[in-house]
Design an enzyme around this catalytic site. Structure first.
Site, PDB file in Angstrom:
ATOM      1  CG  ASP A   1      -0.204   0.223   2.250  1.00 23.86           C
ATOM      2  OD1 ASP A   1       0.855   0.133   2.628  1.00 23.86           O
ATOM      3  OD2 ASP A   1      -1.047   0.283   3.552  1.00 23.86           O
TER       4      ASP A   1
ATOM      5  CB  CYS B   1       0.643  -2.703   4.755  1.00 23.76           C
ATOM      6  SG  CYS B   1       0.369  -3.646   6.099  1.00 23.76           S
ATOM      7  N   GLY B   2       2.165  -1.011   6.361  1.00 26.75           N
ATOM      8  CA  GLY B   2       2.780  -0.193   7.262  1.00 26.75           C
ATOM      9  C   GLY B   2       3.284  -1.231   8.344  1.00 26.75           C
ATOM     10  CB  THR B   3       1.848  -3.547  10.713  1.00 29.39           C
ATOM     11  OG1 THR B   3       0.713  -3.924   9.949  1.00 29.39           O
ATOM     12  CG2 THR B   3       1.778  -1.960  11.605  1.00 29.39           C
TER      13      THR B   3
ATOM     14  CG  HIS C   1       9.122 -26.033  10.593  1.00 31.61           C
ATOM     15  ND1 HIS C   1       9.240 -25.938  11.916  1.00 31.61           N
ATOM     16  CD2 HIS C   1      10.090 -26.792  10.076  1.00 31.61           C
ATOM     17  CE1 HIS C   1      10.411 -26.667  12.136  1.00 31.61           C
ATOM     18  NE2 HIS C   1      10.903 -27.163  10.995  1.00 31.61           N
ATOM     19  CG  ASN C   2       4.798 -22.053   9.277  1.00 31.50           C
ATOM     20  OD1 ASN C   2       5.841 -21.490   9.850  1.00 31.50           O
ATOM     21  ND2 ASN C   2       4.286 -23.104  10.139  1.00 31.50           N
TER      22      ASN C   2
ATOM     23  NE  ARG D   1       3.160   4.080   8.156  1.00 30.23           N
ATOM     24  CZ  ARG D   1       1.929   4.236   7.956  1.00 30.23           C
ATOM     25  NH1 ARG D   1       0.760   3.783   8.672  1.00 30.23           N
ATOM     26  NH2 ARG D   1       1.358   5.211   7.014  1.00 30.23           N
TER      27      ARG D   1
ATOM     28  NE  ARG E   1       8.564 -32.407  13.254  1.00 31.79           N
ATOM     29  CZ  ARG E   1       9.986 -32.304  13.056  1.00 31.79           C
ATOM     30  NH1 ARG E   1      10.436 -33.027  12.052  1.00 31.79           N
ATOM     31  NH2 ARG E   1      10.493 -30.990  13.657  1.00 31.79           N
ATOM     32  CG  HIS E   2       7.451 -29.607   9.235  1.00 37.17           C
ATOM     33  ND1 HIS E   2       7.227 -29.121  10.613  1.00 37.17           N
ATOM     34  CD2 HIS E   2       8.671 -30.203   9.040  1.00 37.17           C
ATOM     35  CE1 HIS E   2       8.220 -29.195  11.240  1.00 37.17           C
ATOM     36  NE2 HIS E   2       9.436 -29.669  10.316  1.00 37.17           N
TER      37      HIS E   2
HETATM   38  C1  RB5 Z   1      -2.068   2.511   6.574  1.00 30.09           C
HETATM   39  O1  RB5 Z   1      -2.026   3.479   7.232  1.00 30.09           O
HETATM   40  C2  RB5 Z   1      -1.691   1.382   7.547  1.00 30.09           C
HETATM   41  O2  RB5 Z   1      -3.029   0.902   8.279  1.00 30.09           O
HETATM   42  C3  RB5 Z   1      -1.594   0.099   6.783  1.00 30.09           C
HETATM   43  O3  RB5 Z   1      -0.315   0.335   5.827  1.00 30.09           O
HETATM   44  C4  RB5 Z   1      -1.110  -1.306   7.445  1.00 30.09           C
HETATM   45  O4  RB5 Z   1      -0.101  -0.782   8.525  1.00 30.09           O
HETATM   46  C5  RB5 Z   1      -2.363  -2.083   7.839  1.00 30.09           C
HETATM   47  O5  RB5 Z   1      -2.094  -3.098   8.420  1.00 30.09           O
END
Ligand code: RB5
Length: 155
Positions: free
Chosen positions: A8, A65-67, A98-99, A109, A132-133
């Protein structure tokens, strides 16, 4: 390797850097957007990359994305997709080993570009160990199947 990448607006710059990094390494990279830093909605790009992986258009996906959380949650709604959010390389390698995750996600961020590159490398270099995985991954898929059956959908 054929790799799909998406982000994003919060991660647009990091996506561009990771895309260039992957191309330098000789990968064939398809960019599913976003294509500018203008505000947008992360589920759109999570779904696009997840569908590209699901269809076999690309082998692996990178989502930012941000997180890394929202975009991976969206990708994980696509049947058969396993997208793992990681902030360090060990988990990224284990997500493959494993996954059998096909998509790596991280937060622009949360981590810096050098860590993002290390995570991407660790993910792309590791292979699923099976054994096993494989049974455990199959159990994840069975959850999807039960959900669909409960909703009267076909497998
Ligand atoms: C955008 O502000 C933020 O919410 C998005 O990048 C993300 O971190 C969502 O999970």
């Amino acid at each position: 390797m054929k790799i799909g990448i998406g982000s994003d607006h919060a991660a647009f710059e990091m996506k561009e850097e990771i895309k260039a990094y992957l191309k330098e390494k000789g990968h064939e990279v398809t960019d599913y957007g976003t294509y500018s830093a203008a505000r947008c909605d992360y589920p759109v790009y999570g779904e696009k990359v997840a569908r590209a992986v699901q269809s076999g258009e690309v082998e692996r996906g990178v989502l930012i994305c941000g997180t890394g959380i929202g975009i991976s949650l969206a990708a994980n709604k696509v049947k058969g997709i396993r997208a793992a959010v990681c902030s360090e390389p060990y988990s990224a390698a284990m997500a493959r080993r494993h996954n059998n995750a096909q998509i790596i996600a991280f937060g622009a961020r949360v981590i810096g570009i050098d860590t993002a590159k290390m995570i991407t490398d660790a993910f792309l270099e590791a292979e699923f160990e099976g054994g096993r995985h494989a049974g455990r991954v199959a159990l994840i898929e069975e959850i999807e199947d039960r959900e669909r059956a409960e909703n009267g959908e076909e497998k």
